[in-house]
Each structure stands twice: as C-alpha cells, then as structure tokens.
Design a protein around this motif. Sequence first.
Motif, PDB file in Angstrom:
ATOM      1  N   VAL A 291      10.159  -6.883  -4.675  1.00 31.07           N
ATOM      2  CA  VAL A 291      10.068  -5.695  -3.821  1.00 31.07           C
ATOM      3  C   VAL A 291       9.036  -5.891  -2.706  1.00 31.07           C
ATOM      4  O   VAL A 291       7.939  -6.407  -2.922  1.00 31.07           O
ATOM      5  CB  VAL A 291       9.689  -4.461  -4.678  1.00 31.07           C
ATOM      6  N   LEU A 292       9.433  -5.457  -1.520  1.00 34.56           N
ATOM      7  CA  LEU A 292       8.489  -5.307  -0.405  1.00 34.56           C
ATOM      8  C   LEU A 292       8.215  -3.814  -0.266  1.00 34.56           C
ATOM      9  O   LEU A 292       9.140  -3.028  -0.030  1.00 34.56           O
ATOM     10  CB  LEU A 292       9.107  -5.859   0.892  1.00 34.56           C
ATOM     11  N   PHE A 293       6.944  -3.421  -0.433  1.00 30.51           N
ATOM     12  CA  PHE A 293       6.565  -2.020  -0.253  1.00 30.51           C
ATOM     13  C   PHE A 293       6.072  -1.846   1.181  1.00 30.51           C
ATOM     14  O   PHE A 293       5.207  -2.597   1.646  1.00 30.51           O
ATOM     15  CB  PHE A 293       5.457  -1.635  -1.248  1.00 30.51           C
ATOM     16  N   ILE A 294       6.645  -0.875   1.882  1.00 30.88           N
ATOM     17  CA  ILE A 294       6.244  -0.606   3.272  1.00 30.88           C
ATOM     18  C   ILE A 294       5.731   0.825   3.372  1.00 30.88           C
ATOM     19  O   ILE A 294       6.340   1.753   2.844  1.00 30.88           O
ATOM     20  CB  ILE A 294       7.440  -0.835   4.234  1.00 30.88           C
ATOM     21  N   ASP A 295       4.594   0.998   4.060  1.00 30.25           N
ATOM     22  CA  ASP A 295       4.102   2.354   4.308  1.00 30.25           C
ATOM     23  C   ASP A 295       3.532   2.434   5.718  1.00 30.25           C
ATOM     24  O   ASP A 295       3.234   1.418   6.345  1.00 30.25           O
ATOM     25  CB  ASP A 295       3.051   2.747   3.260  1.00 30.25           C
ATOM     26  N   ASP A 296       3.376   3.680   6.190  1.00 26.09           N
ATOM     27  CA  ASP A 296       2.880   3.867   7.562  1.00 26.09           C
ATOM     28  C   ASP A 296       1.396   3.540   7.684  1.00 26.09           C
ATOM     29  O   ASP A 296       0.983   2.931   8.666  1.00 26.09           O
ATOM     30  CB  ASP A 296       3.178   5.298   8.067  1.00 26.09           C
ATOM     31  N   PHE A 297       0.592   3.932   6.670  1.00 18.98           N
ATOM     32  CA  PHE A 297      -0.861   3.757   6.753  1.00 18.98           C
ATOM     33  C   PHE A 297      -1.412   3.176   5.470  1.00 18.98           C
ATOM     34  O   PHE A 297      -0.885   3.430   4.380  1.00 18.98           O
ATOM     35  CB  PHE A 297      -1.549   5.121   6.950  1.00 18.98           C
ATOM     36  N   LEU A 298      -2.507   2.445   5.603  1.00 21.13           N
ATOM     37  CA  LEU A 298      -3.321   2.073   4.446  1.00 21.13           C
ATOM     38  C   LEU A 298      -4.730   2.599   4.696  1.00 21.13           C
ATOM     39  O   LEU A 298      -5.358   2.243   5.700  1.00 21.13           O
ATOM     40  CB  LEU A 298      -3.341   0.552   4.260  1.00 21.13           C
ATOM     41  N   ALA A 299      -5.198   3.468   3.792  1.00 22.14           N
ATOM     42  CA  ALA A 299      -6.568   3.995   3.904  1.00 22.14           C
ATOM     43  C   ALA A 299      -7.346   3.518   2.674  1.00 22.14           C
ATOM     44  O   ALA A 299      -7.933   2.431   2.698  1.00 22.14           O
ATOM     45  CB  ALA A 299      -6.532   5.518   4.020  1.00 22.14           C
ATOM     46  N   ASN A 300      -7.284   4.286   1.584  1.00 21.62           N
ATOM     47  CA  ASN A 300      -8.002   3.882   0.363  1.00 21.62           C
ATOM     48  C   ASN A 300      -7.100   3.234  -0.690  1.00 21.62           C
ATOM     49  O   ASN A 300      -7.546   2.956  -1.805  1.00 21.62           O
ATOM     50  CB  ASN A 300      -8.743   5.082  -0.230  1.00 21.62           C
ATOM     51  N   GLY A 301      -5.852   3.045  -0.348  1.00 19.04           N
ATOM     52  CA  GLY A 301      -4.962   2.279  -1.219  1.00 19.04           C
ATOM     53  C   GLY A 301      -4.332   3.051  -2.366  1.00 19.04           C
ATOM     54  O   GLY A 301      -3.642   2.457  -3.203  1.00 19.04           O
ATOM     55  N   GLU A 302      -4.554   4.360  -2.420  1.00 19.19           N
ATOM     56  CA  GLU A 302      -4.037   5.123  -3.566  1.00 19.19           C
ATOM     57  C   GLU A 302      -2.504   5.127  -3.610  1.00 19.19           C
ATOM     58  O   GLU A 302      -1.901   4.968  -4.676  1.00 19.19           O
ATOM     59  CB  GLU A 302      -4.557   6.571  -3.513  1.00 19.19           C
ATOM     60  N   ALA A 303      -1.891   5.331  -2.449  1.00 18.33           N
ATOM     61  CA  ALA A 303      -0.426   5.391  -2.403  1.00 18.33           C
ATOM     62  C   ALA A 303       0.178   4.036  -2.799  1.00 18.33           C
ATOM     63  O   ALA A 303       1.108   3.967  -3.618  1.00 18.33           O
ATOM     64  CB  ALA A 303       0.043   5.793  -1.005  1.00 18.33           C
ATOM     65  N   ALA A 304      -0.378   2.959  -2.246  1.00 22.53           N
ATOM     66  CA  ALA A 304       0.169   1.627  -2.541  1.00 22.53           C
ATOM     67  C   ALA A 304      -0.041   1.252  -4.005  1.00 22.53           C
ATOM     68  O   ALA A 304       0.858   0.668  -4.640  1.00 22.53           O
ATOM     69  CB  ALA A 304      -0.472   0.579  -1.621  1.00 22.53           C
ATOM     70  N   LEU A 305      -1.196   1.618  -4.575  1.00 23.90           N
ATOM     71  CA  LEU A 305      -1.434   1.298  -5.989  1.00 23.90           C
ATOM     72  C   LEU A 305      -0.503   2.105  -6.895  1.00 23.90           C
ATOM     73  O   LEU A 305      -0.007   1.594  -7.904  1.00 23.90           O
ATOM     74  CB  LEU A 305      -2.903   1.552  -6.361  1.00 23.90           C
TER      75      LEU A 305
END
Length: 190
Positions: free
Chosen positions: A120-134
């Motif tokens: 899987v490649l996870f794509i998001d608009d922003f990276l701030a503190n990483g909570e969404a990606a984690l």
Amino acid sequence: MDLLKNKIISDGRALPGDVLLVDSFLNHQIDVPLMREIGREFARIYQDMGITRIVTIESSGIAPAFAAAEEMGLPLVVMKKSVSSLLTEGILQTPVFSYTKGSTYHLTLKRRFINEGDRVLFIDDFLANGEAALGAAKLIEGAGAELSGIGIVIEKAYQSGRKKLLDAGYDVVALASVAAMDEGVIEFVK
Ligand code: 5GP
C-alpha cells in the motif's frame, strides 16, 4: 516540486495555530491541473516499488490520491472519519487525534477493501504530527497488508510527524516541505 511550492507561496496562507490554509487549490476549491501534476509526481516516485493499492483519508486526501491512482492505474481506498450505522461488519477502527479539529475521530476501514499481501501507498494532503498516518498504518497492517510508502503533498517539517514515522520504520516522501511559516512568510526545506 516547484509548481506546488510556487502555488503555496502565491495562494497559501499561514494561519495562527500552525495551520497552512490551502483551501483555494487543495481541499475546498481544487486546482485540477495541479492535482494531475501531483499524481504524475507520485507515480514517478513510486512506479518501481510494486505498489498494488493506494489508500487515503477522507476528505482532503482524496484529490491527490485519486490523481496518483489514476496515473498509476491502481485501486484507491478512502478511509472514513465517521461511522455510519450501516458500517458495522468487517471493519477496522482506531482513534486518531485531528490536528485541525482538535478532537478525536474513529478512523475506519472496511477490511475487504484491502487484500492480505497488498503493498500500500498511503497518500495524504498534510503531515503535521503524524497521527493520521500512524492511524492509517495501523489499519493497513491490521488488514494484513504492508505499508510500502507514505506520500505527503505538504509536510510541515518542523513538526514531529516525519520523525515519528521514520522511527516506526516507514518511508516518507513529501512533495513540498515547509521549514518555517509565519504571517506572510512560508519557507521551504532546501
Ligand atoms: P497529523 O495527523 O500529521 O498531525 O495531521 C495531518 C492531518 O491534519 C492531515 O490529514 C490534514 O488534513 C490536517 N492538517 C495538518 N496540518 C494542516 C495544515 O497546516 N493545513 C491543513 N489544511 N490541514 C492540516
């Protein structure tokens, strides 16, 4: 990605609370030609990594993730932030603290939309503190897939997200890395 950086300089606005407002081209009004270029850039970066599926989070991740999925000819899965009463069976969930809303939501994935063994490649608009990606990583791995890459449109490099993701063993690529911002000033990592 110079096109993106120039757009951030011309149309982005640094708000109090370390929020970069990009609603005129990324998440409220969407600059479709720019999204296409973002999709091409992600495709160029990830094309040889054996990616089988792209995953994002509603709603701001959808435009760049869609562009990348179209360019790479891959299926796209959108994780939900709220739970419908119809969405109860076969779901994976984890709490995620929202940077912009200041509250916690339940990131939700219907398990059957990710196959065991997917890369899987996870794509998001922003990276701030990483909570969404984690949170996304937890659900992707919970579905038996591998998180092979994290592709971010705009990273605020002075916040803790990249370090947390690297420490957890993930690969992170950002198309624009903001080094510092204040009213009227947005500087990029060289
Ligand atoms: P994190 O989970 O890395 O702390 O924050 C990432 C999420 O918060 C992204 O999905 C994005 O929607 C939102 N976010 C974080 N920082 C910003 C920002 O400066 N501007 C905007 N528009 N969204 C942000």
